[in-house]
Design an enzyme around this catalytic site. Structure first.
Site, PDB file in Angstrom:
ATOM      1  N   CYS B  59       0.811  -1.222   0.000  1.00  0.00           N
ATOM      2  CA  CYS B  59       0.000   0.000   0.000  1.00  0.00           C
ATOM      3  C   CYS B  59       0.844   1.272   0.000  1.00  0.00           C
ATOM      4  O   CYS B  59       0.321   2.363   0.052  1.00  0.00           O
ATOM      5  CB  CYS B  59      -0.923   0.014   1.217  1.00  0.00           C
ATOM      6  SG  CYS B  59      -0.013   0.137   2.760  1.00  0.00           S
ATOM      7  N   CYS B  77       3.274  -3.352   5.913  1.00  0.00           N
ATOM      8  CA  CYS B  77       2.778  -2.686   7.110  1.00  0.00           C
ATOM      9  C   CYS B  77       1.912  -3.678   7.867  1.00  0.00           C
ATOM     10  O   CYS B  77       1.577  -4.747   7.346  1.00  0.00           O
ATOM     11  CB  CYS B  77       1.980  -1.431   6.760  1.00  0.00           C
ATOM     12  SG  CYS B  77       0.420  -1.798   5.945  1.00  0.00           S
ATOM     13  N   HIS B  91       6.280 -17.509   3.339  1.00  0.00           N
ATOM     14  CA  HIS B  91       6.869 -16.257   3.821  1.00  0.00           C
ATOM     15  C   HIS B  91       6.155 -15.824   5.091  1.00  0.00           C
ATOM     16  O   HIS B  91       5.397 -14.867   5.100  1.00  0.00           O
ATOM     17  CB  HIS B  91       6.706 -15.159   2.754  1.00  0.00           C
ATOM     18  CG  HIS B  91       7.566 -15.381   1.558  1.00  0.00           C
ATOM     19  ND1 HIS B  91       8.137 -14.351   0.881  1.00  0.00           N
ATOM     20  CD2 HIS B  91       7.944 -16.517   0.921  1.00  0.00           C
ATOM     21  CE1 HIS B  91       8.835 -14.840  -0.150  1.00  0.00           C
ATOM     22  NE2 HIS B  91       8.722 -16.141  -0.148  1.00  0.00           N
ATOM     23  N   CYS B 191      13.719   1.805  73.312  1.00  0.00           N
ATOM     24  CA  CYS B 191      12.762   1.129  72.440  1.00  0.00           C
ATOM     25  C   CYS B 191      13.347   0.853  71.065  1.00  0.00           C
ATOM     26  O   CYS B 191      12.950  -0.092  70.384  1.00  0.00           O
ATOM     27  CB  CYS B 191      11.448   1.904  72.305  1.00  0.00           C
ATOM     28  SG  CYS B 191      11.634   3.569  71.689  1.00  0.00           S
ATOM     29  N   HIS B 483       8.668   6.921  69.082  1.00  0.00           N
ATOM     30  CA  HIS B 483       8.587   5.610  69.716  1.00  0.00           C
ATOM     31  C   HIS B 483       8.646   4.519  68.651  1.00  0.00           C
ATOM     32  O   HIS B 483       8.002   4.623  67.619  1.00  0.00           O
ATOM     33  CB  HIS B 483       7.265   5.523  70.487  1.00  0.00           C
ATOM     34  CG  HIS B 483       7.146   4.286  71.300  1.00  0.00           C
ATOM     35  ND1 HIS B 483       8.082   3.930  72.256  1.00  0.00           N
ATOM     36  CD2 HIS B 483       6.227   3.300  71.299  1.00  0.00           C
ATOM     37  CE1 HIS B 483       7.722   2.791  72.801  1.00  0.00           C
ATOM     38  NE2 HIS B 483       6.606   2.373  72.241  1.00  0.00           N
TER      39      HIS B 483
END
Lengths: 71, 552
Positions: B59, B77, B91, B191, B483
């Site tokens: 095309c 394409c 192919h 802690c 903490h």
């Protein structure tokens, strides 16, 4: 081209597209999807969601190039 | 959600690909190789000789994806590939021009062939070797070797068994805490220490090591001539906490604290310390002690002390020159991974986010950690290939995962404006099960070259990249007065360890907490651990189970 890729990664567009692809594949089932399907479905969404800043920057560069080439 | 684990087993070829391979073998690929064009950042495309742009032979279109037939070299394409294969029998195989990826026109889908990808990759290496003087095989990073890959996915025969165990769990067990759960008294702003200790006490490999008496206090003290030894003290804590019929009242790790002060004199005070700093310091103390005891001076790379056997991993850092693509790779050992939070740190985000991706997630932080980072123009690095300083990009990845993965979230940030440290309180979502495959060096490096299938060196060694969380250390409060708490997951039940107070909590509480350090262990060790400790009531005395207030 590389600049465009870089910008799109930076702004998160690529990740968003990846997520869209993943959700599409999940919906259809992994074995029922071909690359062509994905391209057809994702392309319009992708084109629509490019941020304006990226568009503007690229257009500006193209314009500059064309002007310099025309001289 | 989506599975992040790609299977690198070679996908079965479609019948057209098989037919093509039978008939033509690799000759088609080899002749294509001459037309391939590579770029420094890993992209490959089919070169277009001449100045005319490629057009579809049916095309004359030039938009969209164009495919180059491997048999007759004609270009179609995407709309006309089917036409081509119908008009020319046989192919079927084509190559996407822009991406150098295989496409089967008959199946109308992308196909994968390791031989093709190998051809593409060797073109990359060839190109690089022309631009360097040295041997190219090393410069891409790792030597690419083709190996047969077995299916990934380790069958865990244990899985079924442990599922049953959960069902059979005795409901009386709710009233007793499993073995190994014991409060730790706060000895004055300690802690930070208690929270890390709780995590270490429940790391399966550490626990197994110490409970198997691998570090014997008696034999050790003889060697160290009456000096305090950090692993000995830790062993003491293990014994105290895991003692079967013993005391279940909160334990005071005073000996350990004193011993640690001896080791880290600069941190010895009654002030609050950073838990992560403490963690690294304790691991260092144990390593020092262990390597001294064995009279070895090995570096942390192949050290066999318990610390390194459990926590040591290896990071890979690739620095790529942005001009020529030359990559230099270095490997560094690491005991943990410190992650930056992934919120609001990216500039320009004009893309509209339709889902709630504004919350920070652990996977997001890991993505950020392994993202290629462009080094600023003021940080040009010397490129050996170009022989001058060039703009570079750096990318980190994990080459070797440790048994126990400690992830540390950098919540304390230097504010350059106000010249002080501040705490970032943003919530970060984290999973209980973590698959580290996408962050491995094999995945990261493979992704650089597009959709390729090839075995990466070191791929098949790590079948276990799945981790399960077992401890979370959270920090609440401000930088100065905060903490630390630890949440422990034992046999699918979460427990909150707040110094001397231990209580059961629902997993939703843990998910909603503000995590600071997370400890993940290899899935195989986690499930095994579930079976080892049977949840039997350790004492029938009722009063053993109410919380005893410790001094705080």
């Amino acid at each position: 081209m590389e600049l465009l890729r870089e910008r799109l990664i930076e702004c998160g567009w690529k990740d968003e597209m990846k997520a869209l692809c993943r959700s599409f594949i999940k919906k259809k089932g992994r074995n029922n999807v071909t690359v062509d399907d994905l391209v057809h479905v994702i392309t319009p969404k992708g084109r629509a969601s490019i941020p304006d800043s990226v568009k503007a920057e690229l257009l500006q560069r193209i314009r500059t190039f064309l002007m310099s080439a025309a001289l | 959600m989506s599975t992040r684990k790609p299977s690198y087993t070679n996908p079965r070829p479609c019948k057209h690909l098989s037919a093509y391979k039978l008939k033509h073998g690799l000759s088609g690929y080899k002749s294509l190789q001459k037309c391939l064009k590579t770029t420094p950042n890993g992209r490959t495309s089919v070169e277009n000789p001449g100045t005319k742009i490629s057009r579809c032979s049916s095309c004359n279109g030039y938009q969209g994806r164009l495919y180059f037939c491997l048999i007759c070299s004609s270009i179609s394409c995407s709309g006309h590939t089917l036409l081509h294969t119908q008009s020319e029998i046989g192919h079927d195989l084509a190559v996407d021009i822009e991406r150098a990826e295989l496409y089967c026109c008959a199946c109308s889908d992308q196909v994968y062939d390791p031989d093709f990808d190998k051809t593409v990759m060797s073109k990359h290496m060839l190109d690089l070797s022309y631009s360097t003087n040295r041997n190219s095989a090393d410069s891409i990073g790792e030597r690419l070797c083709e190996r047969k890959r077995l299916g990934s996915g380790v069958e865990l025969a244990d899985l079924n068994k442990s599922g049953q165990l959960a069902l059979m769990r005795d409901h009386r067990a709710k009233s007793c805490y499993p073995l190994g759960l014991r409060g730790l008294n706060n000895l004055g702003n300690t802690c930070f220490m208690n929270s890390v200790l709780q995590a270490l006490l429940h790391a399966p490999p550490m626990r197994n090591y110490f409970l198997s008496d691998r570090h014997n206090r008696r034999t050790c003290r003889k060697r160290s001539a009456n000096r305090l030894c950090l692993p000995c003290e830790l062993d003491g804590i293990f014994s105290a906490v895991y003692s079967g019929g013993g005391d279940r009242t909160p334990y005071s790790p005073a000996q350990f604290l004193y011993s640690w002060w001896q080791h880290s004199e600069n941190l010895a005070s009654y002030e609050q310390q950073d838990a992560h700093e403490f963690f690294i310091s304790v691991l260092d103390g144990i390593h020092e002690r262990e390597s001294k005891a064995r009279n070895q001076t090995r570096d942390s790379g192949d050290c066999q002390c318990i610390t390194h056997r459990v926590f040591s991993g290896q990071l890979r850092s690739d620095v790529t020159c942005m001009t020529c693509g030359f990559t230099s790779t270095t490997y560094d050992p690491c005991l943990d991974i410190s992650l930056d939070l992934d919120t609001n740190h990216c500039s320009n985000k004009p893309v509209k986010r339709n889902d709630n991706s504004s919350t920070s997630t652990l996977l997001g932080c890991l993505d950020l950690f392994t993202k290629p980072e462009k080094l600023g123009t003021d940080q040009k690095l010397f490129c050996q290939n170009c022989q001058e300083p060039r703009d570079s990009s750096k990318q980190l990845s994990i080459r070797k995962l440790p048994l126990v993965l400690c992830l540390h979230i950098k919540r304390f940030e230097h504010s350059l404006v106000r010249k002080m440290m501040r705490k970032i309180d943003s919530y970060m979502h984290f999973p209980f099960s973590l698959d580290m495959t996408p962050y491995l060096s094999s995945s990261i490096v493979r992704n650089r070259f597009g959709n390729r299938i090839f075995a990466f060196e070191g791929d098949d060694s790590d079948n276990s990249t799945e981790f399960e969380i077992f401890a979370v250390i959270t920090h609440s409060g401000t930088l100065d007065s905060g903490h630390y708490l630890t949440y422990l997951r034992i046999k699918e039940q979460w427990y909150k360890c707040d110094n001397a107070w231990i209580s059961e909590v629902d997993e939703r509480v843990v998910r909603a907490s503000q995590c600071y350090m997370m400890f993940y262990v290899h899935k195989t060790l986690y499930y095994k651990a579930k079976e080892d400790l049977s949840c039997l009531p350790v004492s029938t005395r009722k009063e053993a189970f109410h919380r005893v207030a410790g001094c705080c």
